[in-house]
Each structure stands twice: as structure tokens, then as C-alpha cells.
Design a protein around this motif. Structure first.
Motif, PDB file in Angstrom:
ATOM      1  N   GLU A  31       0.798  -1.276  -0.065  1.00  0.00           N
ATOM      2  CA  GLU A  31       0.021  -0.061   0.103  1.00  0.00           C
ATOM      3  C   GLU A  31       1.002   1.261  -0.223  1.00  0.00           C
ATOM      4  O   GLU A  31       0.526   2.413  -0.528  1.00  0.00           O
ATOM      5  CB  GLU A  31      -1.132  -0.111   1.141  1.00  0.00           C
ATOM      6  CG  GLU A  31      -2.033  -1.022   1.146  1.00  0.00           C
ATOM      7  CD  GLU A  31      -3.068  -0.761   0.080  1.00  0.00           C
ATOM      8  OE1 GLU A  31      -3.114   0.610  -0.320  1.00  0.00           O
ATOM      9  OE2 GLU A  31      -4.172  -1.458   0.395  1.00  0.00           O
ATOM     10  N   ILE A  81       1.963   1.877  -3.327  1.00  0.00           N
ATOM     11  CA  ILE A  81       1.019   2.312  -4.342  1.00  0.00           C
ATOM     12  C   ILE A  81       0.845   3.865  -4.107  1.00  0.00           C
ATOM     13  O   ILE A  81       0.856   4.776  -4.904  1.00  0.00           O
ATOM     14  CB  ILE A  81      -0.420   1.571  -3.890  1.00  0.00           C
ATOM     15  CG1 ILE A  81      -0.281   0.228  -4.442  1.00  0.00           C
ATOM     16  CG2 ILE A  81      -1.494   2.272  -4.739  1.00  0.00           C
ATOM     17  CD1 ILE A  81      -1.502  -0.547  -3.903  1.00  0.00           C
ATOM     18  N   ASN A 105       1.046   7.275  -6.613  1.00  0.00           N
ATOM     19  CA  ASN A 105       0.150   8.305  -6.755  1.00  0.00           C
ATOM     20  C   ASN A 105       0.997   9.427  -6.493  1.00  0.00           C
ATOM     21  O   ASN A 105       0.796  10.501  -7.276  1.00  0.00           O
ATOM     22  CB  ASN A 105      -0.686   8.393  -5.337  1.00  0.00           C
ATOM     23  CG  ASN A 105      -1.686   6.949  -5.525  1.00  0.00           C
ATOM     24  OD1 ASN A 105      -2.276   6.745  -4.528  1.00  0.00           O
ATOM     25  ND2 ASN A 105      -1.810   6.293  -6.544  1.00  0.00           N
ATOM     26  N   ASP A 119      -4.301   5.139  -9.027  1.00  0.00           N
ATOM     27  CA  ASP A 119      -4.487   3.888  -8.697  1.00  0.00           C
ATOM     28  C   ASP A 119      -5.279   3.110 -10.018  1.00  0.00           C
ATOM     29  O   ASP A 119      -4.693   2.035 -10.374  1.00  0.00           O
ATOM     30  CB  ASP A 119      -5.741   3.754  -7.606  1.00  0.00           C
ATOM     31  CG  ASP A 119      -4.871   4.530  -6.385  1.00  0.00           C
ATOM     32  OD1 ASP A 119      -4.948   5.673  -6.263  1.00  0.00           O
ATOM     33  OD2 ASP A 119      -4.784   3.666  -5.473  1.00  0.00           O
ATOM     34  N   ILE A 140      -2.246   1.473 -12.151  1.00  0.00           N
ATOM     35  CA  ILE A 140      -1.503   0.503 -11.498  1.00  0.00           C
ATOM     36  C   ILE A 140      -1.891  -1.016 -11.565  1.00  0.00           C
ATOM     37  O   ILE A 140      -3.361  -1.203 -11.253  1.00  0.00           O
ATOM     38  CB  ILE A 140      -1.259   0.781 -10.127  1.00  0.00           C
ATOM     39  CG1 ILE A 140      -0.804   2.463  -9.904  1.00  0.00           C
ATOM     40  CG2 ILE A 140      -0.441  -0.094  -9.114  1.00  0.00           C
ATOM     41  CD1 ILE A 140      -0.773   2.855  -8.607  1.00  0.00           C
ATOM     42  N   HIS A 181      -7.998  -3.262  -1.287  1.00  0.00           N
ATOM     43  CA  HIS A 181      -7.527  -1.878  -1.714  1.00  0.00           C
ATOM     44  C   HIS A 181      -8.495  -0.925  -1.818  1.00  0.00           C
ATOM     45  O   HIS A 181      -9.579  -1.277  -2.482  1.00  0.00           O
ATOM     46  CB  HIS A 181      -6.518  -1.725  -2.900  1.00  0.00           C
ATOM     47  CG  HIS A 181      -5.876  -0.444  -3.260  1.00  0.00           C
ATOM     48  ND1 HIS A 181      -5.080   0.166  -2.176  1.00  0.00           N
ATOM     49  CD2 HIS A 181      -6.099   0.561  -4.288  1.00  0.00           C
ATOM     50  CE1 HIS A 181      -4.858   1.431  -2.657  1.00  0.00           C
ATOM     51  NE2 HIS A 181      -5.241   1.564  -3.756  1.00  0.00           N
ATOM     52  N   LYS A 207      -9.133   2.012  -3.423  1.00  0.00           N
ATOM     53  CA  LYS A 207      -9.501   2.770  -4.928  1.00  0.00           C
ATOM     54  C   LYS A 207      -9.275   1.661  -5.897  1.00  0.00           C
ATOM     55  O   LYS A 207      -8.257   0.569  -5.817  1.00  0.00           O
ATOM     56  CB  LYS A 207      -8.642   3.775  -4.924  1.00  0.00           C
ATOM     57  CG  LYS A 207      -8.746   4.869  -4.188  1.00  0.00           C
ATOM     58  CD  LYS A 207      -7.806   6.064  -4.426  1.00  0.00           C
ATOM     59  CE  LYS A 207      -8.176   7.160  -3.243  1.00  0.00           C
ATOM     60  NZ  LYS A 207      -7.376   8.358  -3.421  1.00  0.00           N
ATOM     61  N   LEU A 218      -7.859  -0.437  -8.973  1.00  0.00           N
ATOM     62  CA  LEU A 218      -6.772  -0.534  -9.665  1.00  0.00           C
ATOM     63  C   LEU A 218      -7.142  -1.073 -11.090  1.00  0.00           C
ATOM     64  O   LEU A 218      -8.113  -1.548 -11.493  1.00  0.00           O
ATOM     65  CB  LEU A 218      -5.865  -1.543  -8.781  1.00  0.00           C
ATOM     66  CG  LEU A 218      -5.603  -1.316  -7.545  1.00  0.00           C
ATOM     67  CD1 LEU A 218      -5.126  -2.568  -6.769  1.00  0.00           C
ATOM     68  CD2 LEU A 218      -4.316  -0.205  -7.505  1.00  0.00           C
ATOM     69  N   ASN A 234     -12.328  -2.752  -6.105  1.00  0.00           N
ATOM     70  CA  ASN A 234     -12.003  -3.570  -6.778  1.00  0.00           C
ATOM     71  C   ASN A 234     -12.840  -4.762  -7.260  1.00  0.00           C
ATOM     72  O   ASN A 234     -12.341  -5.791  -7.736  1.00  0.00           O
ATOM     73  CB  ASN A 234     -10.823  -4.018  -6.424  1.00  0.00           C
ATOM     74  CG  ASN A 234      -9.648  -2.754  -6.608  1.00  0.00           C
ATOM     75  OD1 ASN A 234      -9.142  -2.483  -7.887  1.00  0.00           O
ATOM     76  ND2 ASN A 234      -9.246  -2.120  -5.608  1.00  0.00           N
ATOM     77  N   THR A 284     -12.301  -5.501 -10.831  1.00  0.00           N
ATOM     78  CA  THR A 284     -10.879  -5.150 -11.318  1.00  0.00           C
ATOM     79  C   THR A 284     -10.463  -6.518 -12.159  1.00  0.00           C
ATOM     80  O   THR A 284     -10.573  -7.661 -11.416  1.00  0.00           O
ATOM     81  CB  THR A 284      -9.807  -4.937 -10.230  1.00  0.00           C
ATOM     82  OG1 THR A 284     -10.431  -3.775  -9.822  1.00  0.00           O
ATOM     83  CG2 THR A 284      -8.398  -4.987 -10.794  1.00  0.00           C
TER      84      THR A 284
END
Length: 225
Positions: A98, A101, A105, A111, A114, A133, A135, A137, A161, A164
Motif C-alpha cells: 500500500e 501504491i 500516486n 490507482d 496501477i 484496496h 481505490k 486498480l 476492486n 478489477t
């Protein structure tokens, strides 16, 4: 949980990257392990991308007699019928990812640009971190791995996610993480509604050229310019 940044190997395919792939190595390896794979990709087909290969912390590993090596978490047992992973280690490593990540940012990569990627233990951390996570990805690349702390996912999963894309790949002859065990993780994720792609290859605990080409195609698709 430490937020200290892990040391990393970094490769930028072009100046001023707009996208990033954070790629975690397997047990006992380090960030250099997958560094050569970038040369196998047609990077011109990708947007300007920063590949980040962090080095896991060194820790004693129970199944290896307590020998200290780079590991994302302790492996407590060889028995796939019971929990093998150390929950505290998984959670600690997820916090470290994290932090990486967050650094992307800060460097201008959102995000949504990524991908979290990993092989074996590293793939387990990629799955664990990405699905929780907060936000959205770009995607999750999970190679020769399984879903750790699977029993807590339903309660801890992030809606951000839920859609995702996940690419999960495994060797048919893998003796380290058996194919059938990994397939159970795939089936759990699929039944939970994740858009997951599952591919198998005639290989043991490793990656073959056909798989590299499939990874490349998937990355081109999810890392949209």
C-alpha cells in the motif's frame, strides 16, 4: 504495521511514466528475479510504464527450519489442508505494498493505472492487497499462487476492486503450490463475481514463454494509455 518503503528495483519503459506495475517476487528471491521479464515485453505496445520490483523483508521461515530469507510472510506448514500462511505477515506485507501504491500516486500515477503483480508468495500478496484496496486498480496479475486468508475476503473485500480484472496462471506440474489448490482459489474468486482469467501451462513452479506472451497481451489490455 510498518509503512517504511521497501527497497525496489525500478525500470521505466519511457520517460515520465503514466502507469505502473508493482511486481512481487517469490520466497527466497528478490526484486531482481523478474527484472529480466521487462525485456521480453513489447514495451512500445504499453503506455509509459514504471515496473517496480520490491525486495521482501528478510524473516525466518518455519518450513525451512527457521532459516532467514526474503519472504512476504512466514509459511507455517507444508499441509495444504490447513492454513499455511502467517496472517500477521500477510497483513504487514500488504501495508508495505500500500505504501508503494501511495508513492506511485505521489509520482503522478493514479490507482486506476496501477497493476499489482506477483509470483508464488508475491502473487498471494498481490491478490490479498488488491482485493482489499480502497481505490480501483487497473488489474491483478497472480502467477503460480493462491488466495491467502481466503476465509476473510468476503468480509474485507473492497467494492472498489470488485470489477478489477485478474489474470491467474499456474503450472500443471507445480509441486510447490499444487495446481488443484490454486484452482480452488480461482474458483472462489470466480464464484465471488470477480472478472478472472485462468490459464494453465505445462510447467512446474515457474513461467514459460507462452505464459509471458499471454501476460504481455493482458498488460496491454489493462494498461490502457
Amino acid at each position: 504495521m510498518s509503512q517504511e518503503l521497501l527497497p525496489c528495483v525500478e525500470i521505466e519503459t519511457r520517460p515520465n511514466p503514466t502507469h505502473a506495475v508493482i511486481w512481487m517476487h517469490g520466497l527466497g528471491a528478490d526484486g531482481h528475479d523478474f527484472e529480466p521479464i521487462v525485456d521480453e515485453f513489447d514495451t512500445e505496445a504499453l503506455p509509459p510504464t514504471r515496473f517496480v520490483f520490491p525486495h521482501a523483508p528478510a524473516r525466518p521461515v518455519t518450513i525451512n527450519g527457521g532459516y532467514v530469507m526474503r519472504a512476504w510472510y512466514d509459511i507455517l506448514s507444508q499441509d495444504f489442508a490447513q492454513r499455511r500462511e502467517d496472517p500477521a505477515g500477510v497483513i504487514e506485507s500488504a501495508a508495505r505494498i500500500e505504501a508503494l501504491i501511495a508513492r506511485e500516486n505521489e509520482r503522478g500515477v493514479p490507482d486506476g493505472n496501477i497493476v499489482l503483480a506477483g509470483f508464488s508468495q508475491g502473487g498471494a500478496i498481490a491478490l490479498h492487497t488488491a482485493l482489499r484496496h480502497g481505490k480501483t486498480l487497473a488489474g491483478v496479475l497472480a502467477l503460480s499462487t493462491y488466495l491467502p486468508l481466503a476465509d476473510t475476503l468476503a468480509a474485507e473485500a473492497s467494492d472498489a476492486n470488485a470489477a478489477t480484472p485478474i489474470f491467474m496462471a499456474h503450472g500443471r506440474d507445480d509441486a510447490v503450490i499444487p495446481h488443484a489448490f490454486a484452482q480452488k482459489s480461482y474458483e472462489q474468486l470466480k464464484s465471488a463475481g470477480y472478472p478472472i482469467e485462468w490459464q494453465t501451462y505445462f510447467v512446474e513452479h515457474g513461467i514459460v514463454l507462452e505464459e509471458v506472451r499471454d501476460i504481455e497481451r493482458w498488460l496491454v489490455r489493462v494498461l490502457k494509455a
